[in-house]
Design a protein around this motif. Structure first.
Motif, short mmCIF file in Angstrom:
data_model
loop_
_atom_site.label_atom_id
_atom_site.label_comp_id
_atom_site.label_asym_id
_atom_site.label_seq_id
_atom_site.Cartn_x
_atom_site.Cartn_y
_atom_site.Cartn_z
N GLY A 24 55.54 10.70 -9.33
CA GLY A 24 56.99 10.59 -9.40
C GLY A 24 57.44 9.20 -9.80
N ALA A 25 56.52 8.38 -10.29
CA ALA A 25 56.83 7.01 -10.67
C ALA A 25 56.72 6.86 -12.18
N PRO A 26 57.70 6.24 -12.81
CA PRO A 26 57.58 6.01 -14.26
C PRO A 26 56.49 4.98 -14.56
N LYS A 27 55.96 5.08 -15.76
CA LYS A 27 54.89 4.18 -16.21
C LYS A 27 55.26 2.71 -15.97
N GLU A 28 56.51 2.34 -16.26
CA GLU A 28 56.93 0.95 -16.12
C GLU A 28 56.79 0.46 -14.67
N THR A 29 57.13 1.31 -13.72
CA THR A 29 57.01 0.94 -12.30
C THR A 29 55.55 0.77 -11.91
N LEU A 30 54.70 1.69 -12.35
CA LEU A 30 53.28 1.63 -12.01
C LEU A 30 52.60 0.43 -12.64
N ARG A 36 50.22 -0.31 -5.56
CA ARG A 36 50.72 -0.65 -4.22
C ARG A 36 51.91 0.20 -3.84
N CYS A 37 52.72 0.61 -4.83
CA CYS A 37 53.90 1.42 -4.53
C CYS A 37 53.52 2.81 -4.02
N LEU A 38 52.25 3.20 -4.13
CA LEU A 38 51.80 4.52 -3.67
C LEU A 38 51.01 4.44 -2.37
N SER A 39 50.94 3.27 -1.78
CA SER A 39 50.07 3.04 -0.64
C SER A 39 50.46 3.86 0.59
N ALA A 40 49.45 4.47 1.18
CA ALA A 40 49.59 5.16 2.46
C ALA A 40 48.30 4.91 3.23
N GLU A 41 47.84 3.65 3.23
CA GLU A 41 46.52 3.30 3.73
C GLU A 41 46.25 3.72 5.17
N LEU A 42 47.26 3.67 6.02
CA LEU A 42 47.03 3.99 7.43
C LEU A 42 46.62 5.44 7.64
N LEU A 43 46.82 6.27 6.63
CA LEU A 43 46.49 7.69 6.75
C LEU A 43 45.11 8.02 6.19
N GLY A 59 33.05 -1.76 -10.55
CA GLY A 59 32.98 -0.71 -11.56
C GLY A 59 32.03 0.41 -11.19
N ALA A 60 31.36 0.29 -10.03
CA ALA A 60 30.45 1.36 -9.59
C ALA A 60 31.27 2.62 -9.31
N PRO A 61 30.76 3.79 -9.70
CA PRO A 61 31.53 5.01 -9.48
C PRO A 61 31.68 5.34 -8.00
N SER A 62 32.87 5.82 -7.64
CA SER A 62 33.13 6.22 -6.27
C SER A 62 34.26 7.23 -6.26
N SER A 63 34.16 8.19 -5.35
CA SER A 63 35.19 9.23 -5.20
C SER A 63 35.52 9.41 -3.74
N ALA A 64 36.77 9.79 -3.49
CA ALA A 64 37.22 10.08 -2.13
C ALA A 64 38.46 10.94 -2.21
N VAL A 65 38.76 11.62 -1.12
CA VAL A 65 40.04 12.32 -0.99
C VAL A 65 40.96 11.38 -0.23
N LEU A 66 42.05 10.98 -0.89
CA LEU A 66 42.95 9.99 -0.31
C LEU A 66 44.38 10.54 -0.21
N VAL A 67 45.07 10.07 0.79
CA VAL A 67 46.49 10.36 0.93
C VAL A 67 47.24 9.23 0.23
N LYS A 68 48.17 9.60 -0.61
CA LYS A 68 49.03 8.63 -1.30
C LYS A 68 50.48 9.02 -1.05
N ARG A 69 51.37 8.10 -1.38
CA ARG A 69 52.80 8.33 -1.18
C ARG A 69 53.49 8.31 -2.55
N ARG A 70 54.20 9.41 -2.87
CA ARG A 70 54.97 9.43 -4.11
C ARG A 70 56.10 8.42 -4.02
N LEU A 71 56.63 8.06 -5.15
CA LEU A 71 57.72 7.09 -5.17
C LEU A 71 58.89 7.55 -4.31
N ALA A 72 59.13 8.87 -4.24
CA ALA A 72 60.22 9.42 -3.43
C ALA A 72 59.92 9.36 -1.93
#
Length: 157
Positions: A24-30, A36-43, A59-72
């Protein structure tokens, strides 16, 4: 797409329309604020965050399921994959020149039925396909730019 040599902790330099829609964030904002605008680290699991930060740094490959916060402000879950893609060598140092790609697959609706490991496993092929597409697009773009620069540098006949 991020450039890890940037002083601003791997700032974002390119964003896909799909990522704009997901966040939900425009390219310019990102690009201006990074992720950082999508951070939900405590979750998120701290071990996942450490692993992903190491991927950003190395640059080492890594994957995880993360919770993020939309701009809204609403939360979403995504399978996140970070990996460096080498695009050449620095002629003065011999070190690899690389960019970090970040792939985000929205799994918000699937999270109730599967745990994180199942979500990662279920999306392995999608990550591989997307990673290949991004790498090919970057390589094609760099080759086109270099070709144009070489032609521009050639003296007229």
């Amino acid at each position: 797409l991020s450039h890890p040599a940037d002083e601003d902790c791997c700032s974002v330099c390119m964003v896909s329309p799909g990522f704009e829609a997901l966040t939900g964030a425009p390219k310019e904002t990102l690009v201006a604020s990074g992720l950082r605008c999508l951070s939900a680290e405590l979750l998120n699991d701290p071990a996942d965050l450490v692993r992903m930060r190491m991927s950003v740094a190395t640059g080492a490959p890594s994957s995880a399921v993360l919770v993020k916060r939309r701009l809204a402000g609403d939360l979403f879950r995504s399978v996140v994959h970070y990996q460096g893609i080498t695009v050449g060598k620095d002629p003065s140092t011999g070190k690899d020149l690389w960019f970090l790609i970040g792939l985000y697959i929205d799994v918000t609706d699937e999270c109730e039925e599967m745990d994180s490991e199942e979500l990662l496993h279920a999306n392995v092929l999608t990550i591989a396909r997307l990673k290949g597409q991004v790498k090919n697009a970057i390589t094609d773009h760099i080759q086109a730019v270099l070709k144009d620069e070489l032609w521009a540098a050639m003296p007229p006949a």
